[in-house]
Design a protein around this motif. Structure first.
Motif, mmCIF file in Angstrom:
data_model
loop_
_atom_site.group_PDB
_atom_site.id
_atom_site.type_symbol
_atom_site.label_atom_id
_atom_site.label_comp_id
_atom_site.label_asym_id
_atom_site.label_seq_id
_atom_site.Cartn_x
_atom_site.Cartn_y
_atom_site.Cartn_z
ATOM 1 N N SER A 36 0.903 -1.608 0.059
ATOM 2 C CA SER A 36 0.149 -0.116 0.063
ATOM 3 C C SER A 36 0.982 1.545 -0.292
ATOM 4 O O SER A 36 0.608 2.291 -0.151
ATOM 5 C CB SER A 36 -0.905 -0.062 1.257
ATOM 6 N N ARG A 37 2.388 1.158 0.479
ATOM 7 C CA ARG A 37 2.965 2.749 -0.291
ATOM 8 C C ARG A 37 3.705 2.607 -1.806
ATOM 9 O O ARG A 37 4.157 3.433 -1.615
ATOM 10 C CB ARG A 37 4.530 2.324 1.022
ATOM 11 N N GLY A 38 3.677 1.725 -2.205
ATOM 12 C CA GLY A 38 3.356 2.166 -3.317
ATOM 13 C C GLY A 38 4.757 1.667 -4.010
ATOM 14 O O GLY A 38 5.015 1.627 -5.609
ATOM 15 N N SER A 39 5.097 0.883 -3.618
ATOM 16 C CA SER A 39 6.594 0.397 -3.854
ATOM 17 C C SER A 39 7.244 -0.942 -4.082
ATOM 18 O O SER A 39 7.910 -1.179 -3.598
ATOM 19 C CB SER A 39 7.710 1.426 -3.693
ATOM 20 N N THR A 40 6.378 -1.647 -3.928
ATOM 21 C CA THR A 40 6.230 -3.251 -3.123
ATOM 22 C C THR A 40 6.135 -4.028 -4.191
ATOM 23 O O THR A 40 4.863 -3.981 -5.022
ATOM 24 C CB THR A 40 5.892 -3.373 -2.555
ATOM 25 N N VAL A 41 6.434 -4.826 -5.210
ATOM 26 C CA VAL A 41 5.936 -5.438 -6.028
ATOM 27 C C VAL A 41 6.415 -7.039 -5.683
ATOM 28 O O VAL A 41 7.505 -7.972 -5.472
ATOM 29 C CB VAL A 41 6.728 -5.236 -7.756
ATOM 30 N N ASP A 42 4.784 -8.227 -6.514
ATOM 31 C CA ASP A 42 5.664 -9.818 -6.799
ATOM 32 C C ASP A 42 5.824 -9.707 -7.911
ATOM 33 O O ASP A 42 4.974 -9.960 -8.561
ATOM 34 C CB ASP A 42 4.328 -9.924 -6.346
ATOM 35 N N LEU A 43 6.087 -10.765 -8.366
ATOM 36 C CA LEU A 43 6.815 -11.174 -9.515
ATOM 37 C C LEU A 43 7.704 -12.603 -9.865
ATOM 38 O O LEU A 43 7.795 -13.259 -8.611
ATOM 39 C CB LEU A 43 7.387 -10.070 -10.323
ATOM 40 N N THR A 44 7.899 -12.986 -11.199
ATOM 41 C CA THR A 44 8.968 -13.450 -11.540
ATOM 42 C C THR A 44 9.297 -13.849 -12.568
ATOM 43 O O THR A 44 8.722 -12.706 -12.961
ATOM 44 C CB THR A 44 7.914 -15.375 -11.454
ATOM 45 N N LEU A 45 10.049 -15.004 -13.166
ATOM 46 C CA LEU A 45 10.651 -14.482 -14.108
ATOM 47 C C LEU A 45 10.333 -15.718 -15.104
ATOM 48 O O LEU A 45 9.830 -17.033 -15.141
ATOM 49 C CB LEU A 45 12.576 -14.761 -14.089
ATOM 50 N N ILE A 46 10.068 -14.998 -16.472
ATOM 51 C CA ILE A 46 9.374 -16.025 -17.670
ATOM 52 C C ILE A 46 10.020 -15.397 -18.747
ATOM 53 O O ILE A 46 11.574 -14.898 -19.001
ATOM 54 C CB ILE A 46 7.956 -15.325 -17.937
ATOM 55 N N ARG A 47 10.368 -16.157 -20.010
ATOM 56 C CA ARG A 47 10.711 -17.013 -21.253
ATOM 57 C C ARG A 47 9.986 -16.026 -21.807
ATOM 58 O O ARG A 47 9.545 -16.415 -22.415
ATOM 59 C CB ARG A 47 11.422 -17.713 -21.336
ATOM 60 N N LEU A 48 11.328 -15.142 -22.526
ATOM 61 C CA LEU A 48 10.572 -14.206 -23.335
ATOM 62 C C LEU A 48 10.170 -14.932 -25.069
ATOM 63 O O LEU A 48 9.564 -14.203 -25.804
ATOM 64 C CB LEU A 48 11.230 -13.333 -24.054
ATOM 65 N N SER A 49 10.275 -16.133 -24.843
ATOM 66 C CA SER A 49 10.245 -16.774 -27.041
ATOM 67 C C SER A 49 8.676 -16.896 -26.448
ATOM 68 O O SER A 49 8.192 -17.582 -27.153
ATOM 69 C CB SER A 49 10.828 -18.545 -26.708
ATOM 70 N N ASP A 50 8.153 -17.446 -24.940
ATOM 71 C CA ASP A 50 6.759 -18.113 -25.178
ATOM 72 C C ASP A 50 5.892 -17.718 -24.208
ATOM 73 O O ASP A 50 4.936 -17.656 -23.811
ATOM 74 C CB ASP A 50 6.181 -19.512 -25.819
ATOM 75 N N ASN A 51 6.958 -16.442 -23.334
ATOM 76 C CA ASN A 51 5.871 -15.936 -21.905
ATOM 77 C C ASN A 51 5.944 -17.204 -21.068
ATOM 78 O O ASN A 51 5.295 -16.655 -19.761
ATOM 79 C CB ASN A 51 4.853 -15.699 -22.531
ATOM 80 N N SER A 52 6.349 -18.098 -20.746
ATOM 81 C CA SER A 52 6.149 -19.393 -19.641
ATOM 82 C C SER A 52 7.187 -18.685 -18.543
ATOM 83 O O SER A 52 8.179 -18.519 -18.751
ATOM 84 C CB SER A 52 6.706 -20.790 -20.705
ATOM 85 N N GLU A 53 6.846 -19.044 -17.130
ATOM 86 C CA GLU A 53 7.137 -18.883 -16.290
ATOM 87 C C GLU A 53 8.816 -20.033 -16.198
ATOM 88 O O GLU A 53 8.256 -20.920 -16.192
ATOM 89 C CB GLU A 53 6.441 -19.140 -15.190
ATOM 90 N N LEU A 54 9.721 -19.423 -15.463
ATOM 91 C CA LEU A 54 10.283 -20.051 -15.040
ATOM 92 C C LEU A 54 10.070 -20.826 -13.438
ATOM 93 O O LEU A 54 8.998 -20.363 -12.809
ATOM 94 C CB LEU A 54 11.936 -19.170 -14.342
ATOM 95 N N ASP A 55 10.286 -22.508 -13.223
ATOM 96 C CA ASP A 55 9.741 -22.711 -12.509
ATOM 97 C C ASP A 55 10.435 -22.615 -11.012
ATOM 98 O O ASP A 55 11.929 -22.223 -10.563
ATOM 99 C CB ASP A 55 10.127 -24.357 -12.312
ATOM 100 N N MET A 56 9.797 -21.977 -10.135
ATOM 101 C CA MET A 56 10.827 -21.407 -8.957
ATOM 102 C C MET A 56 10.006 -22.388 -7.836
ATOM 103 O O MET A 56 10.195 -22.134 -6.171
ATOM 104 C CB MET A 56 9.474 -20.045 -8.422
#
Length: 214
Positions: free
Chosen positions: A129-149
């Motif tokens: 709620s302070r506006g500078s926190t993000v939840d994210l993962t990494l993807i392959r640009l070739s097919d936008n698939s997520e890396l397995d975390m």
């Protein structure tokens, strides 16, 4: 702690905030709380427009992360960014309802709902709620698939801890890569969630916002 109940006019944001895709046009965004794919099982209050917003400082730092990843054939996918205080308030109400366990098996199979508060998986106020926190993962640009975390986003349990050891070597490497590049661009993580990062030099460290992004 300072709270703010700023209400942005349609199409406008409070000063200091930006839409992520305005800063990073090729960014992949999958706002989980604007969909049914979350631990509550339905779109949440505060996410009516499904717009990913961060402070300008955090967005520009993420742009630098994306730029460094691109030559490697990788990118980032954002699951959550700025989160209105009203959404955080709803989470606390939801956690107190022992009868609603629709998504327990998928997101918190080993925990009773009240433990989500006790163990710190749900907090009020939230750094989001302070506006500078993000939840994210990494993807392959070739097919936008997520890396397995090793776990999905928002899986509540030790399996999601950044130092959890009972995962494969490739899953450990993927988590380490995400941590390394985010820290290199000024973000700090948390022990309990491999996906969670806050800009260290956040511009509103003591202010919690409650506007709905559009």
């Amino acid at each position: 702690m300072q709270s703010s109940t700023l209400s942005a006019a349609l199409g406008e944001l409070p000063s200091g905030f930006v839409r992520l895709t305005d800063v990073i046009p090729d960014l992949q965004v999958d706002l989980k709380y604007a969909s049914d794919d979350n631990f509550v099982g339905k779109p949440l209050i505060g996410y009516e427009h499904a717009t990913a917003v961060l402070t300008g400082d955090a967005a520009r730092a993420l742009r630098d992360v994306q730029a460094q990843l691109k030559p490697l054939g990788l990118g980032i996918k954002v699951f959550d960014a700025y989160r209105p205080q009203r959404t955080v308030d709803f989470f606390l109400q939801w956690a107190a309802d022992d009868h609603d366990i629709t998504c327990k098996e998928a997101f918190y199979p080993a925990l009773d709902k009240p433990r989500l508060l006790v163990e710190g998986y749900l907090n009020s106020p939230s750094g989001h709620s302070r506006g500078s926190t993000v939840d994210l993962t990494l993807i392959r640009l070739s097919d936008n698939s997520e890396l397995d975390m090793g776990t999905p986003f928002d899986f509540f349990g030790p399996q999601s801890w950044t130092d959890y050891s009972a995962i494969s070597s490739s899953q450990k490497a993927n988590r380490a890569m995400l941590q390394k590049i985010m820290l290199a661009h000024g973000f700090i993580g948390v022990h309990e969630e491999w996906w969670h990062f806050t800009l260290k030099a956040e511009p509103f460290p003591d202010t919690y916002f409650d506007f709905i992004a559009s």
